[in-house]
Design a protein around this motif. Structure first.
Motif, PDB file in Angstrom:
ATOM      1  N   LEU A  61      25.745 -11.017-107.388  1.00 43.83           N
ATOM      2  CA  LEU A  61      24.687 -10.223-107.800  1.00 43.83           C
ATOM      3  C   LEU A  61      23.554 -10.038-106.824  1.00 43.83           C
ATOM      4  O   LEU A  61      23.286 -10.955-106.203  1.00 43.83           O
ATOM      5  CB  LEU A  61      23.893 -11.315-109.214  1.00 43.83           C
ATOM      6  CG  LEU A  61      24.912 -11.853-110.323  1.00 43.83           C
ATOM      7  CD1 LEU A  61      24.117 -12.631-110.929  1.00 43.83           C
ATOM      8  CD2 LEU A  61      25.498 -10.750-110.888  1.00 43.83           C
ATOM      9  N   VAL A  62      23.352  -8.830-106.988  1.00 42.94           N
ATOM     10  CA  VAL A  62      22.228  -8.353-105.913  1.00 42.94           C
ATOM     11  C   VAL A  62      21.052  -7.883-106.505  1.00 42.94           C
ATOM     12  O   VAL A  62      21.139  -6.891-107.541  1.00 42.94           O
ATOM     13  CB  VAL A  62      22.743  -7.122-105.012  1.00 42.94           C
ATOM     14  CG1 VAL A  62      21.509  -6.678-103.930  1.00 42.94           C
ATOM     15  CG2 VAL A  62      23.781  -7.825-104.190  1.00 42.94           C
ATOM     16  N   LEU A  63      19.873  -8.268-106.444  1.00 39.94           N
ATOM     17  CA  LEU A  63      18.497  -8.103-107.275  1.00 39.94           C
ATOM     18  C   LEU A  63      17.886  -7.102-106.304  1.00 39.94           C
ATOM     19  O   LEU A  63      17.406  -7.284-105.133  1.00 39.94           O
ATOM     20  CB  LEU A  63      17.700  -9.093-107.407  1.00 39.94           C
ATOM     21  CG  LEU A  63      16.382  -8.896-108.249  1.00 39.94           C
ATOM     22  CD1 LEU A  63      16.796  -8.393-109.469  1.00 39.94           C
ATOM     23  CD2 LEU A  63      15.303 -10.311-108.465  1.00 39.94           C
ATOM     24  N   PHE A  64      17.673  -5.668-106.839  1.00 39.33           N
ATOM     25  CA  PHE A  64      17.010  -4.802-106.052  1.00 39.33           C
ATOM     26  C   PHE A  64      15.516  -4.603-106.649  1.00 39.33           C
ATOM     27  O   PHE A  64      15.460  -4.590-107.952  1.00 39.33           O
ATOM     28  CB  PHE A  64      17.704  -3.423-106.362  1.00 39.33           C
ATOM     29  CG  PHE A  64      18.878  -3.282-105.416  1.00 39.33           C
ATOM     30  CD1 PHE A  64      19.108  -3.048-104.126  1.00 39.33           C
ATOM     31  CD2 PHE A  64      20.057  -3.699-105.818  1.00 39.33           C
ATOM     32  CE1 PHE A  64      20.304  -2.953-103.407  1.00 39.33           C
ATOM     33  CE2 PHE A  64      21.385  -3.786-105.335  1.00 39.33           C
ATOM     34  CZ  PHE A  64      21.488  -3.264-103.922  1.00 39.33           C
ATOM     35  N   ASN A  65      14.540  -4.435-105.737  1.00 37.26           N
ATOM     36  CA  ASN A  65      13.195  -3.925-106.295  1.00 37.26           C
ATOM     37  C   ASN A  65      12.755  -2.907-105.407  1.00 37.26           C
ATOM     38  O   ASN A  65      12.738  -2.928-104.121  1.00 37.26           O
ATOM     39  CB  ASN A  65      12.281  -5.181-106.165  1.00 37.26           C
ATOM     40  CG  ASN A  65      11.311  -5.084-107.172  1.00 37.26           C
ATOM     41  OD1 ASN A  65      10.936  -4.033-107.927  1.00 37.26           O
ATOM     42  ND2 ASN A  65      10.006  -6.009-107.079  1.00 37.26           N
ATOM     43  N   GLN A  66      12.358  -1.789-105.905  1.00 33.43           N
ATOM     44  CA  GLN A  66      11.934  -0.787-105.224  1.00 33.43           C
ATOM     45  C   GLN A  66      12.729  -0.133-104.235  1.00 33.43           C
ATOM     46  O   GLN A  66      12.409   0.209-103.219  1.00 33.43           O
ATOM     47  CB  GLN A  66      10.423  -0.798-104.573  1.00 33.43           C
ATOM     48  CG  GLN A  66       9.561  -1.288-105.839  1.00 33.43           C
ATOM     49  CD  GLN A  66       8.077  -1.765-105.172  1.00 33.43           C
ATOM     50  OE1 GLN A  66       8.176  -2.253-103.917  1.00 33.43           O
ATOM     51  NE2 GLN A  66       6.952  -1.677-105.819  1.00 33.43           N
ATOM     52  N   GLY A  67      14.047  -0.409-104.579  1.00 27.07           N
ATOM     53  CA  GLY A  67      15.203   0.306-103.681  1.00 27.07           C
ATOM     54  C   GLY A  67      15.768  -0.745-102.764  1.00 27.07           C
ATOM     55  O   GLY A  67      16.496  -0.235-102.034  1.00 27.07           O
ATOM     56  N   GLN A  68      15.115  -1.693-102.650  1.00 29.05           N
ATOM     57  CA  GLN A  68      15.563  -2.794-101.521  1.00 29.05           C
ATOM     58  C   GLN A  68      16.165  -4.127-102.161  1.00 29.05           C
ATOM     59  O   GLN A  68      15.499  -4.499-103.120  1.00 29.05           O
ATOM     60  CB  GLN A  68      14.169  -3.109-100.756  1.00 29.05           C
ATOM     61  CG  GLN A  68      13.558  -2.180-100.097  1.00 29.05           C
ATOM     62  CD  GLN A  68      14.466  -1.299 -99.011  1.00 29.05           C
ATOM     63  OE1 GLN A  68      15.109  -1.813 -98.178  1.00 29.05           O
ATOM     64  NE2 GLN A  68      14.625   0.119 -99.027  1.00 29.05           N
ATOM     65  N   PRO A  69      17.317  -4.456-101.475  1.00 31.85           N
ATOM     66  CA  PRO A  69      17.816  -5.867-101.842  1.00 31.85           C
ATOM     67  C   PRO A  69      16.798  -7.045-101.656  1.00 31.85           C
ATOM     68  O   PRO A  69      16.376  -7.080-100.421  1.00 31.85           O
ATOM     69  CB  PRO A  69      19.025  -5.899-101.066  1.00 31.85           C
ATOM     70  CG  PRO A  69      18.792  -4.841-100.147  1.00 31.85           C
ATOM     71  CD  PRO A  69      17.926  -4.036-100.283  1.00 31.85           C
ATOM     72  N   ILE A  70      16.117  -7.812-102.560  1.00 31.05           N
ATOM     73  CA  ILE A  70      15.512  -8.731-102.388  1.00 31.05           C
ATOM     74  C   ILE A  70      15.913 -10.142-102.610  1.00 31.05           C
ATOM     75  O   ILE A  70      15.602 -10.957-102.158  1.00 31.05           O
ATOM     76  CB  ILE A  70      14.242  -8.785-103.260  1.00 31.05           C
ATOM     77  CG1 ILE A  70      14.450  -8.523-104.777  1.00 31.05           C
ATOM     78  CG2 ILE A  70      13.505  -7.437-102.777  1.00 31.05           C
ATOM     79  CD1 ILE A  70      13.329  -8.647-105.693  1.00 31.05           C
ATOM     80  N   ASP A  71      17.269 -10.066-103.358  1.00 27.38           N
ATOM     81  CA  ASP A  71      17.837 -11.330-103.617  1.00 27.38           C
ATOM     82  C   ASP A  71      19.263 -11.257-103.767  1.00 27.38           C
ATOM     83  O   ASP A  71      19.852 -10.109-104.090  1.00 27.38           O
ATOM     84  CB  ASP A  71      17.335 -12.317-104.673  1.00 27.38           C
ATOM     85  CG  ASP A  71      17.802 -13.637-104.544  1.00 27.38           C
ATOM     86  OD1 ASP A  71      18.365 -14.059-103.651  1.00 27.38           O
ATOM     87  OD2 ASP A  71      17.664 -14.241-105.861  1.00 27.38           O
ATOM     88  N   ARG A  72      20.172 -12.200-103.455  1.00 28.47           N
ATOM     89  CA  ARG A  72      21.563 -11.999-103.601  1.00 28.47           C
ATOM     90  C   ARG A  72      22.038 -13.376-104.001  1.00 28.47           C
ATOM     91  O   ARG A  72      21.754 -14.264-103.152  1.00 28.47           O
ATOM     92  CB  ARG A  72      22.151 -11.384-102.398  1.00 28.47           C
ATOM     93  CG  ARG A  72      23.338 -12.007-101.650  1.00 28.47           C
ATOM     94  CD  ARG A  72      23.688 -11.488-100.389  1.00 28.47           C
ATOM     95  NE  ARG A  72      24.980 -10.940-100.437  1.00 28.47           N
ATOM     96  CZ  ARG A  72      25.564  -9.694-100.332  1.00 28.47           C
ATOM     97  NH1 ARG A  72      24.713  -8.706-100.186  1.00 28.47           N
ATOM     98  NH2 ARG A  72      26.783  -9.481-100.326  1.00 28.47           N
ATOM     99  N   ILE A  73      22.931 -13.509-105.038  1.00 29.66           N
ATOM    100  CA  ILE A  73      23.517 -14.674-105.595  1.00 29.66           C
ATOM    101  C   ILE A  73      25.182 -14.517-105.651  1.00 29.66           C
ATOM    102  O   ILE A  73      25.743 -13.461-106.194  1.00 29.66           O
ATOM    103  CB  ILE A  73      23.164 -14.904-106.930  1.00 29.66           C
ATOM    104  CG1 ILE A  73      21.707 -14.900-107.080  1.00 29.66           C
ATOM    105  CG2 ILE A  73      23.651 -16.083-107.546  1.00 29.66           C
ATOM    106  CD1 ILE A  73      21.006 -14.622-108.268  1.00 29.66           C
ATOM    107  N   GLU A  74      25.784 -15.547-104.951  1.00 34.26           N
ATOM    108  CA  GLU A  74      27.359 -15.503-105.020  1.00 34.26           C
ATOM    109  C   GLU A  74      27.656 -16.354-105.798  1.00 34.26           C
ATOM    110  O   GLU A  74      27.356 -17.598-106.105  1.00 34.26           O
ATOM    111  CB  GLU A  74      27.728 -15.479-103.565  1.00 34.26           C
ATOM    112  CG  GLU A  74      27.615 -14.355-102.825  1.00 34.26           C
ATOM    113  CD  GLU A  74      28.302 -14.348-101.467  1.00 34.26           C
ATOM    114  OE1 GLU A  74      28.841 -15.485-100.931  1.00 34.26           O
ATOM    115  OE2 GLU A  74      28.194 -13.344-100.574  1.00 34.26           O
ATOM    116  N   GLY A  75      28.556 -16.255-106.973  1.00 35.20           N
ATOM    117  CA  GLY A  75      29.275 -17.075-107.893  1.00 35.20           C
ATOM    118  C   GLY A  75      28.253 -17.180-109.021  1.00 35.20           C
ATOM    119  O   GLY A  75      27.643 -16.267-109.333  1.00 35.20           O
TER     120      GLY A  75
END
Length: 106
Positions: free
Chosen positions: A76-90
């Motif tokens: 899962l990748v969380l984007f805010n204002q076009g930028q990736p701000i977090d990433r969760i694997e699993g």
């Protein structure tokens, strides 16, 4: 159910989103992805209006997956204002995921 949508370009969708975007990179053959899909349905109900959830099938869009260095599924990748701000694997529980999202976009 998360929205499966057609778009001209992934970047366009991400940069054009007024809300933060949680992107679920998955594949149909991936068992944990199917668990995550059920969890995301719960999460969606809780963060409605705060975050938009989008699913990307890495089999159909391998170039998007490689562009974002997706090596494990689900990611899962969380984007805010076009930028990736977090990433969760699993897989996380719905509670863990909701609190993590809120912490990042708060």
């Amino acid at each position: 159910m998360a929205v499966k949508q057609q778009f001209n370009s992934f970047d366009e969708m991400v940069s054009g989103s007024e809300q933060p975007l949680l992107v679920d990179f998955y594949a149909d053959w991936c068992g944990p992805c199917q668990m995550m899909a059920k969890i995301l349905d719960q999460v969606k109900a809780q963060v409605k209006g705060e975050v938009k959830i989008v699913k990307i099938d890495t089999e159909r869009y391998p170039q998007i997956a490689s562009q974002h260095q997706i090596h494990a599924l689900p990611t899962l990748v969380l984007f805010n204002q076009g930028q990736p701000i977090d990433r969760i694997e699993g897989v996380l529980t719905a509670e863990q995921l909701v609190s993590r999202i809120r912490e990042k976009i708060g």
